[in-house]
Every structure is written in C-alpha cells, then in structure tokens.
Design a protein around this motif. Structure first.
Motif, PDB file in Angstrom:
ATOM      1  N   ARG A  80       0.829  -1.209   0.000  1.00 56.30           N
ATOM      2  CA  ARG A  80       0.000   0.000   0.000  1.00 56.30           C
ATOM      3  C   ARG A  80       0.859   1.252   0.000  1.00 56.30           C
ATOM      4  N   GLU A  84       0.861   4.098  -2.812  1.00 55.01           N
ATOM      5  CA  GLU A  84       0.620   5.496  -2.469  1.00 55.01           C
ATOM      6  C   GLU A  84       1.782   6.375  -2.909  1.00 55.01           C
ATOM      7  N   THR A  87       1.619   6.821  -6.635  1.00 58.65           N
ATOM      8  CA  THR A  87       0.491   7.706  -6.961  1.00 58.65           C
ATOM      9  C   THR A  87       0.835   9.160  -6.656  1.00 58.65           C
ATOM     10  N   ASN A  88       1.420   9.394  -5.469  1.00 54.04           N
ATOM     11  CA  ASN A  88       1.759  10.760  -5.072  1.00 54.04           C
ATOM     12  C   ASN A  88       2.832  11.369  -5.958  1.00 54.04           C
TER      13      ASN A  88
END
Length: 211
Positions: A80, A84, A87-88
């Motif tokens: 995860r 993340e 994605t960020n």
C-alpha cells in the motif's frame, strides 16, 4: 479373581481414556495444520487440555500462524505504501511537467528579442530541477523497495547537515510565513550514515513543511 477382573477392567478403561485423549490431541493438531496449510491464519489450536509435546507442538502451530499473519500484514502495508508513493509522485510529476510544457510553448511564441524569454527560461530551469528531483526520488524508492539501494556509510556531522539544509530552505519557508525553531544541542552530533541519502531525507522533510 473378582478383584483382579475389576483391576483389569479399570486398567483397560484408563488405557482407553488415554488413547482417546491422545487421539483428540492429534485431531486438534491435524486440524490446525490443515487450517494453516489452507491459509487460515486466524485459526488457533486449543492447547488448554493438551500435555507434553502435544501442547508444545500446538503452541508452535499457533506461533507460526501469528508470524505468518504478521508477515502478510506487513507485506500488505508495504504494498500500500509503494502504491501510495507511486500515486503521489506521479501526481507531483504532472505539475512541473505541465509547467515546462506551457512555458516552452510561451517561449516558442515570443519573438527572439523578447524580454520575457529569460523569465520563462528561469521557470523552465526551476521546474526541470524539480522534475529531476522527483524522478530521482521515485528511482531511489524503487531501489529501496527491491533491496538494491546502495549505501555508503561514513561519519556525518548531523548539526552541520541540518544547518546547511535550513540555510537552503530559509527563504522558501519565510515566503510561506513559516519559522524554523532550531532545537539542537551545542557542539556537533556525529552519526554513521550515507550522507547523500540522509540529505535527501532532510530535504524532503523541509519540502513537505513548505508545502
């Protein structure tokens, strides 16, 4: 003879009860092993009425299940975090990239002797550096997640490193009306670390503060 017969029957009953108890403990261990093999990490063997090695084996199975559950949970959290992060960073990359495209387009539309070209070029340089840092962060994170990140540890002066970082970020933080509260002990504090990676950590922390 009557007494001997009673003793014989009593002995056989005790033997039968012992066999049943052993069979029950083996059954519990068998079910625990099957549950573990099937991936049911929440299953726990009831060891309250077990004895000797049977109890020890049951507790070992429970510990294995708990360890595997913790490992799976850690792996899921790691996945995860990586998702993340990607994605960020991908979102952050779009901002300087869009700016670079827009200002490059503006420069292309300006006449050769335009006074705005140096201003646009400065923005391009700044955004290009930002984009480079973001890509480097993504590459470093990818290396770290696969365990191939090279680390060269050496004696680092932590106070000097922090002061240097604060010096570079002072104007940017002040522009956002942020004041750094410096709470460092007198003298130098030495750490054994990779200076390049440690600098990136501090730089990213201050960047997050500025944001």
């Amino acid at each position: 003879w009557g007494l001997l017969a009673l003793l014989w029957i009593f002995e056989k009953l005790l033997l039968l009860l012992a066999v049943l108890a052993l069979a029950l403990m083996c059954r519990k261990l068998l079910l625990g092993g099957r549950a573990l093999a099937a991936g049911d990490l929440s299953y726990q063997v009831d060891t309250s009425r077990m004895v000797l090695d049977f109890k020890s084996h049951g507790e070992d199975l429970n510990h294995i299940a708990q360890g595997m559950a913790a490992a799976v949970d850690q792996r899921m959290r790691s996945e995860r975090m990586k998702t993340e992060l990607i994605t960020n960073v991908s979102h952050d990359i779009k901002t300087p990239l869009t700016s670079i495209i827009n200002y490059a387009d503006l420069i292309g539309k300006e006449p050769p002797n335009s006074e705005k070209i140096p201003e646009y070029a400065a923005v391009l340089t700044r955004q290009s550096e930002r984009l480079k840092r973001l890509i480097e962060d993504l590459v470093e994170a990818s290396k770290a997640s696969t365990g191939v990140l090279s680390v060269s540890r050496e004696k680092i002066g932590m106070v000097q490193l922090i002061d240097q970082a604060l010096g570079e970020w002072e104007e940017k933080l002040a522009a956002r009306h942020l004041t750094v509260v410096r709470n460092l002990q007198d003298g130098e504090t030495w750490v054994y670390a990779d200076g390049r990676h440690l600098w990136r950590v501090i730089d990213n922390l201050l960047s997050n503060c500025a944001k």
